[in-house]
Design a protein around this motif. Structure first.
Motif, mmCIF file in Angstrom:
data_model
loop_
_atom_site.group_PDB
_atom_site.id
_atom_site.type_symbol
_atom_site.label_atom_id
_atom_site.label_comp_id
_atom_site.label_asym_id
_atom_site.label_seq_id
_atom_site.Cartn_x
_atom_site.Cartn_y
_atom_site.Cartn_z
ATOM 1 N N TRP A 71 -7.000 -2.744 -5.002
ATOM 2 C CA TRP A 71 -7.143 -2.257 -3.409
ATOM 3 C C TRP A 71 -8.532 -1.926 -3.205
ATOM 4 O O TRP A 71 -9.260 -2.556 -2.278
ATOM 5 N N GLN A 87 -0.575 23.105 -21.961
ATOM 6 C CA GLN A 87 -0.172 21.978 -20.667
ATOM 7 C C GLN A 87 -1.361 20.855 -20.922
ATOM 8 O O GLN A 87 -1.642 19.993 -20.039
ATOM 9 N N VAL A 103 -4.657 0.921 -7.661
ATOM 10 C CA VAL A 103 -5.735 1.549 -6.925
ATOM 11 C C VAL A 103 -7.019 0.699 -6.775
ATOM 12 O O VAL A 103 -7.527 0.630 -6.010
ATOM 13 N N MET A 140 2.143 6.687 -6.883
ATOM 14 C CA MET A 140 1.069 7.532 -7.491
ATOM 15 C C MET A 140 1.688 9.066 -7.131
ATOM 16 O O MET A 140 1.458 9.900 -8.217
ATOM 17 N N ALA A 141 2.327 9.228 -6.297
ATOM 18 C CA ALA A 141 2.853 10.581 -5.796
ATOM 19 C C ALA A 141 3.675 10.840 -6.863
ATOM 20 O O ALA A 141 3.692 11.965 -7.565
ATOM 21 N N ILE A 147 2.182 11.529 -10.293
ATOM 22 C CA ILE A 147 1.474 12.896 -10.231
ATOM 23 C C ILE A 147 2.716 14.012 -10.593
ATOM 24 O O ILE A 147 2.477 14.716 -11.455
ATOM 25 N N TRP A 148 3.732 13.717 -9.730
ATOM 26 C CA TRP A 148 4.902 14.798 -10.199
ATOM 27 C C TRP A 148 5.360 14.714 -11.788
ATOM 28 O O TRP A 148 5.390 15.535 -12.492
ATOM 29 N N LEU A 184 2.427 1.896 -3.227
ATOM 30 C CA LEU A 184 1.203 2.320 -4.363
ATOM 31 C C LEU A 184 1.142 4.004 -3.917
ATOM 32 O O LEU A 184 1.178 4.678 -4.753
ATOM 33 N N PHE A 185 1.263 4.423 -2.557
ATOM 34 C CA PHE A 185 1.249 5.683 -2.411
ATOM 35 C C PHE A 185 2.146 6.333 -2.877
ATOM 36 O O PHE A 185 2.210 7.489 -3.555
ATOM 37 N N PHE A 224 -4.161 10.999 -16.651
ATOM 38 C CA PHE A 224 -5.369 10.793 -15.617
ATOM 39 C C PHE A 224 -6.637 10.104 -16.226
ATOM 40 O O PHE A 224 -7.144 9.264 -15.679
ATOM 41 N N ARG A 282 0.921 -1.293 -0.090
ATOM 42 C CA ARG A 282 0.044 0.061 0.133
ATOM 43 C C ARG A 282 0.923 1.264 -0.048
ATOM 44 O O ARG A 282 0.433 2.173 -0.612
ATOM 45 N N TRP A 283 1.766 1.363 0.827
ATOM 46 C CA TRP A 283 2.756 2.430 0.740
ATOM 47 C C TRP A 283 3.451 2.483 -0.514
ATOM 48 O O TRP A 283 3.832 3.617 -0.985
ATOM 49 N N ARG A 298 -1.514 17.016 -20.531
ATOM 50 C CA ARG A 298 -1.228 16.320 -19.323
ATOM 51 C C ARG A 298 -2.311 15.430 -18.609
ATOM 52 O O ARG A 298 -2.189 14.651 -17.896
ATOM 53 N N PHE A 357 3.296 16.182 -14.546
ATOM 54 C CA PHE A 357 3.463 17.607 -14.545
ATOM 55 C C PHE A 357 4.978 18.244 -14.865
ATOM 56 O O PHE A 357 4.904 19.173 -15.602
ATOM 57 N N TYR A 358 5.941 17.446 -14.363
ATOM 58 C CA TYR A 358 7.402 18.045 -14.490
ATOM 59 C C TYR A 358 8.219 17.080 -15.398
ATOM 60 O O TYR A 358 9.034 17.526 -15.852
#
Lengths: 37, 220, 226
Positions: free
Chosen positions: B200, B33, B197, B13-14, B17-18, B9-10, B40, B6-7, B36, B21-22
């Motif tokens: 889970w 933009q 996700v 995904m973080a 997400i970064w 996965l966290f 999602f 689970r962690w 992008r 965008f970058y």
């Protein structure tokens, strides 16, 4: 550039919030399953 | 899903997400933009379809074994599928507005996701209308299978015919762009993350529903 | 084999006779179709659509009227059995597939009668003309069959549920969406006389009908015996 950063941060916050919520539900379900046994 | 997973996965995904965008570049040919959102939007549509598949497989298994657990799986997958289908439609519509100026165009992909939405809505309307649990499970399983066999026609055959008669329909250019390798990486990573996700949420909901039904039986 | 056909025929004849006594389904279908047709004809009429749009729009309107009329009456054959409490007796006296075949035939005939009345009226009121009559007829028949086979299954599913009327439409429409698209395109091709368009559409409609038939044969007994 700042707009992009803003949107990214919002998305991250949403993800963190969602994760925390589901994590809590998961823990609660585990507890309930223990009780049922 | 184990704690470590689970962690993972966290963090995954973080990072995605970064990266969305970058790390990945903004695609050319899109407004600013806005490309992008693809990172999602596409995974939500993918998960909506995956959930549908899971629901149908569970439905078939229910009809063979009459195991109530399969009915739980079918309905939970359906609920998640509906949620993700709605998300996919909304994100897609926002994207269409940015890119082409109008919220809805009925291009084949938009039509497919609408179709999925209608199927899910019908599935739950059916479930709500039957009181007896076994009959509810059976009928909704049959309907899921009926819907499943119609999908190939909508997804594959319609676009072929559709295009030949509506050449001026706005083309969803995703399929035509040769993707930048970074974009591709992020998209794949996002797909994996969203699938994680989904799985889970799916297993969690199945357990919740299992507990709920067990307790109902105890009360009765 | 012959016994199967004879029994299915018996179910069909029984439904036909019951229907003629009260004519509920026929009235529902017919009234709906004619009222909608009148509304469309009055508001749009044969002259208010631009020439190049006519093939597509007229084809679309025709099938929309047919589909919604179907929603009004094609569940009747199963719902009536439940309402008059004759369903258990039917379950005892006939094999599931016999019941299915008989009721499918009934729905198919009902649709054909509807189309036989509606299509000529539509042609007159809306100035609808086809270049390829044979192609158009094939599309009508194939479409009618596939429509019937799909709705027969759905009708069986909802027969013992609550809110049956609305549920029938809600469940049928998603399943019928691809069919609707194929039929509209086939009809448009018939208006324009495009043999390729007609055959494309027919192939899709027939394969959809075939798939639905196979699935029905497997799943109808499950639904009927539940």
């Amino acid at each position: 550039m700042n707009d992009l950063l803003g949107i990214m941060l919002v998305t991250l916050i949403i993800w963190a919030g969602l994760f925390a919520y589901v994590y809590r539900v998961d823990r609660k379900v585990r507890r309930l399953e223990m009780e049922d046994l | 899903m184990g704690t470590v997973l689970r962690w993972v996965l966290f963090v995954w995904m973080a990072v995605i997400i970064w990266a969305a965008f970058y790390y990945a570049p903004a695609a050319s040919g899109f407004q600013g933009q806005s490309s992008r959102i693809v990172f999602f939007h596409v995974p939500t549509a993918w998960v909506a379809t995956l959930a549908f598949l899971v629901s149908c497989i569970a439905s078939i298994r229910y009809l063979r074994s009459r195991d109530p657990k399969e009915d739980i799986r079918a309905s939970v997958a359906g609920a998640l599928g509906l949620t993700f289908a709605i998300l996919a439609t909304v994100t897609g519509s926002i994207f269409a507005r940015i890119m082409w100026g109008s919220y809805w165009n009925w291009d084949p992909r938009e039509t497919s996701i609408t179709f999925l939405l209608l199927i899910y809505a019908a599935y739950f309307a059916l479930r709500a209308a039957i009181a007896d649990p076994e009959r509810r499970a059976t009928m909704s399983a049959v309907y899921a299978i009926l819907a499943f066999v119609t999908v190939p026609f909508l997804v594959f055959v319609v676009p072929r015919i559709y295009w030949s008669l509506h050449p001026d329909t706005i083309i969803n250019t995703q399929g035509r762009i040769k993707m930048d390798s970074r974009m591709f990486q992020v998209l794949m990573g996002s797909l994996v993350g969203f699938t994680g996700v989904f799985s889970w949420l799916y297993s969690l909901e199945c357990r919740v529903e299992g507990i709920r039904r067990r307790r109902q039986h105890e009360v009765l | 084999m012959w016994r199967f056909l004879a029994e299915a025929g018996a179910v069909f004849t029984k439904d036909l006779r019951t229907e003629f006594r009260t004519r509920v389904a026929l009235n529902a279908l017919g009234l709906f179709a004619i009222t909608t047709l009148a509304a469309v004809s009055y508001t749009i009429g044969p002259y208010r659509i631009a020439e190049n749009d006519r093939p597509f729009l007229l084809a679309a309107l025709l099938w929309i009227v047919i589909f919604f009329a179907a929603m009004a009456g094609l569940d009747r054959t199963f719902v009536k059995e439940e309402d008059t409490h004759t369903a258990p007796l039917l379950r005892l006296s006939a094999e599931p597939l016999v019941v299915w075949a008989g009721k499918l035939l009934f729905n198919f005939v009902l649709l054909d009668v509807l189309m036989a009345i509606l299509v000529p009226l539509y042609m007159v009121l809306m100035g609808f003309r086809v270049a390829s009559t044979a192609g158009f007829l094939l599309v009508l028949v194939a479409g009618g069959y596939t429509l019937a086979v799909t709705t027969t299954m759905v009708a069986a599913i909802i027969a013992r549920a609550m809110t049956r009327g609305a549920l029938f439409s809600v469940l049928s429409l998603p399943l019928l969406l691809p069919l609707l698209i194929f039929l509209i395109q086939g009809t448009r091709a018939a208006v324009e006389g495009s043999a390729e368009g007609i055959s494309d559409s027919l192939r899709a409609v027939v394969s959809l009908g075939g798939v639905m038939t196979v699935v029905s044969v497997v799943l109808f007994p499950v639904v009927w015996n539940e």
